[in-house]
Design an enzyme around this catalytic site. Structure first.
Site, PDB file in Angstrom:
ATOM      1  N   TYR A 193      43.332  38.712  35.612  1.00  0.00           N
ATOM      2  CA  TYR A 193      44.072  39.425  34.568  1.00  0.00           C
ATOM      3  C   TYR A 193      45.540  39.046  34.654  1.00  0.00           C
ATOM      4  CZ  TYR A 193      46.102  43.346  31.950  1.00  0.00           C
ATOM      5  OH  TYR A 193      46.803  44.117  31.056  1.00  0.00           O
TER       6      TYR A 193
ATOM      7  N   ASP B 151      50.488  33.523  39.192  1.00  0.00           N
ATOM      8  CA  ASP B 151      50.762  34.892  38.775  1.00  0.00           C
ATOM      9  C   ASP B 151      50.800  35.749  40.035  1.00  0.00           C
ATOM     10  OD1 ASP B 151      50.783  37.502  37.925  1.00  0.00           O
ATOM     11  OD2 ASP B 151      49.213  37.258  36.419  1.00  0.00           O
TER      12      ASP B 151
ATOM     13  N   LYS C   6      56.285  44.365  39.892  1.00  0.00           N
ATOM     14  CA  LYS C   6      55.958  45.474  40.766  1.00  0.00           C
ATOM     15  C   LYS C   6      56.957  45.641  41.915  1.00  0.00           C
ATOM     16  CE  LYS C   6      51.073  45.188  39.531  1.00  0.00           C
ATOM     17  NZ  LYS C   6      51.023  46.273  38.566  1.00  0.00           N
TER      18      LYS C   6
END
Length: 418
Positions: free
Chosen positions: A144, A239, A267
C-alpha cells in the site's frame, strides 16, 4: 469492558462521517464489534471514552517509537506554539528537519517536505515519470502506497480488510499505468522488465511490507530489484513511510544496504504530527518546481508544528541508538508468545502474527490466513486490555515506553487465548 460511550459516539459519527470513521480500518469492520473512541494516550497505553485502558501496539500506526506524549516532543510543540502554527512561507525549521533526514539517509540528497505519505508517494511517482519520460509504474501485490489513484491496484491492508477487490472512482487509464507483481519473486520482476523495460519509469516498493502484515524481503530480492532498475534506466523508489526511522535509524535502506533513487518518509519524522517527505538523487529532484517543471505544492508543507516535533524526535533517536535494540526486544518477547498454528514475521519492532501455518512471504500466502480466528484473537486481547491492529493485514509496533509490566500483561493475554 464497558463500551456504551464509544457506541454512542459511533452512532453520532455515522450521521456525519462515512462509516463513522475518518480512515476505514478504524471501523472494526473485519473483526466486528464497537470501535473504541480514544480520549488520550499515556506512554504505552491508550485510554478510551469509557475509561478502558489498553497496552497500545498500534502506536499511531508506527510513529510513536517513544510512546504517547513523549516529554521532549511535547515541550518542543509547546514552545513553537508561541511563534504560530502556519505561515505559508519558509522557516529555518524546515531546513533543520531536512538536514536531519539527509544525515540519517544519505540517498536523500535533496528533500521536499509534504503533509502525508499519500502525498509523498504520489509526488515521487510524478517526479519519476517526469525525469524518465516514461509512464509505467511497477508495484507489488499487497503493498500500500497511499490512496493514489494509480497505486490502488492490489493495494494491501485497507482494501483487503474491507474485502474490496477494486475501488470505484479510479479511471481505467490510471490503473493501466501500473503493473502489480508478486512480492519476493525475482522471476516476476525479470519478466516485467523483459516485456516492458523501455516503458517503466519506476519500481515502488515497501522494502519491508507492513500492509499485508509484516513481510520481509527474501535474501537477494532487493538487490535484484536494484540491479534491474539500473540496467533498464528505471528509478527505484523505496516507500519508507512506515519503515523509515522505525526498523533502523536510517530506515530499511540502511538495514539492507540498498540505495534507492527516491524515497518517501512519513509518520516518525513528525513525532506524531502529520508530515511526510520525498527525496533522493539531486539530479532527479532538481526537476521539482520551482527548480524544474514537475509541479508539486502544499500550503501546510513543512509547517512549524510538525517540523518542530519531528526535529525533537529525530534528535532524540540519533542521540539514543540503544532505543532500537530495546523496542526490537519487546517485539521479540511479544511475538514469541504467539498461539500455536500461527506464523510470526518480525523485522525489528514491526511484527505480525499470521493465523496461518507455513511461511508468509507474499500476498497469496498472507491471504490464506484464518480471518475469523484472528477476529476472535483481536477481541480476546481487547477484553484483556491489549490493543492490537484491528486487521490481520496490518503490522503491529512496539515502542520504548512498553515496560515489563505492559509486556507481561500482553503475554498473559496471548497465552490465555491459546
Amino acid at each position: 469492558m464497558k463500551t456504551d460511550r464509544s457506541a454512542a459516539l459511533l452512532e453520532r459519527a455515522q450521521k456525519l462521517i462515512p462509516g463513522g470513521v475518518n480512515s476505514p480500518v478504524r471501523a472494526f469492520r473485519s473483526v466486528g464489534g464497537t470501535p473504541r473512541f480514544i480520549e488520550r494516550g499515556e506512554g504505552c497505553y491508550l485510554v478510551d471514552a469509557d475509561g478502558n485502558r489498553y497496552v497500545d501496539y498500534i502506536c499511531s500506526w508506527g510513529p510513536l517509537i517513544l510512546g504517547h506524549r513523549f516529554p521532549p516532543v511535547m515541550e518542543a510543540i509547546r514552545s513553537v506554539l508561541e511563534s504560530g502554527t502556519s505561515f505559508g512561507a519558509p522557516t529555518e525549521r524546515e531546513i533543520e528537519l531536512a538536514e536531519l533526514i539527509q544525515d540519517a539517509v544519505p540517498s536523500m540528497e535533496m528533500v521536499r517536505l509534504v503533509n502525508s505519505g499519500t502525498e509523498a508517494t504520489m509526488s515521487a511517482l510524478r517526479v519519476a515519470r517526469g525525469f524518465t519520460g516514461r509512464e509505467l509504474t511497477v508495484k507489488f501485490e499487497g503493498c500500500y502506497h497511499g490512496h493514489v489513484d494509480s497505486l490502488l491496484v492490489k493495494a494491501g491492508s485497507g482494501m483487503a480488510t474491507l474485502g474490496i477487490a477494486d475501488t470505484a472512482g479510479v479511471p481505467r487509464g490510471f490503473a493501466e499505468t501500473t503493473l502489480a507483481l508478486r512480492f519476493n519473486s525475482v522471476p516476476a520482476l525479470e519478466e516485467a522488465f523483459s516485456r516492458h523495460g523501455p516503458r517503466i519509469a519506476a519500481v515502488i516498493v515497501e522494502p519491508v511490507v507492513g500492509n499485508m502484515g509484516c513481510i520481509a524481503p527474501l535474501p537477494g530480492y532487493l538487490e535484484a530489484m536494484r540491479e534491474l532498475c539500473t540496467r533498464h534506466g528505471a528509478l527505484l523508489i523505496f516507500d519508507e513511510v512506515m519503515t523509515g526511522f522505525r526498523v533502523s535509524y536510517g530506515g530499511a535502506q540502511a538495514l539492507y544496504g540498498i540505495r534507492p533513487d527516491l524515497s518517501t518518509f512519513g509518520k516518525v519524522i513528525g513525532g506524531g504530527l502529520p508530515i511526510a517527505a520525498y527525496g533522493g538523487r539531486a539530479d532527479v529532484m532538481s526537476h521539482v518546481a520551482p527548480s524544474g517543471n514537475v509541479y508539486q505544492a502544499g500550503t501546510l508543507s513543512g509547517n512549524p508544528l510538525a517540523a518542530t516535533a519531528g526535529i525533537a524526535m529525530l534528535r532524540h533517536l540519533k542521540a539514543h541508538p540503544e532505543v532500537y535494540g530495546q523496542i526490537a526486544e519487546v517485539a521479540r518477547r511479544v511475538s514469541e508468545a504467539a498461539p500455536a498454528g500461527t506464523t510470526v514475521n518480525r523485522v525489528g519492532s514491526m511484527f505480525t502474527i499470521f493465523f496461518a501455518e507455513g511461511p508468509v512471504t507474499d500476498w497469496a500466502s498472507a491471504d490464506r490466513c484464518d480471518r475469523a480466528r484472528f477476529g476472535r484473537f483481536f477481541h480476546h486481547l481487547l477484553e484483556h486490555g491489549v490493543y492490537f491492529p484491528p486487521s490481520q493485514f496490518e503490522a503491529a509496533f512496539t515502542g520504548a515506553a512498553h515496560d515489563d509490566a505492559a509486556v507481561q500483561q500482553t503475554i498473559r493475554a496471548i497465552r490465555a487465548f491459546a
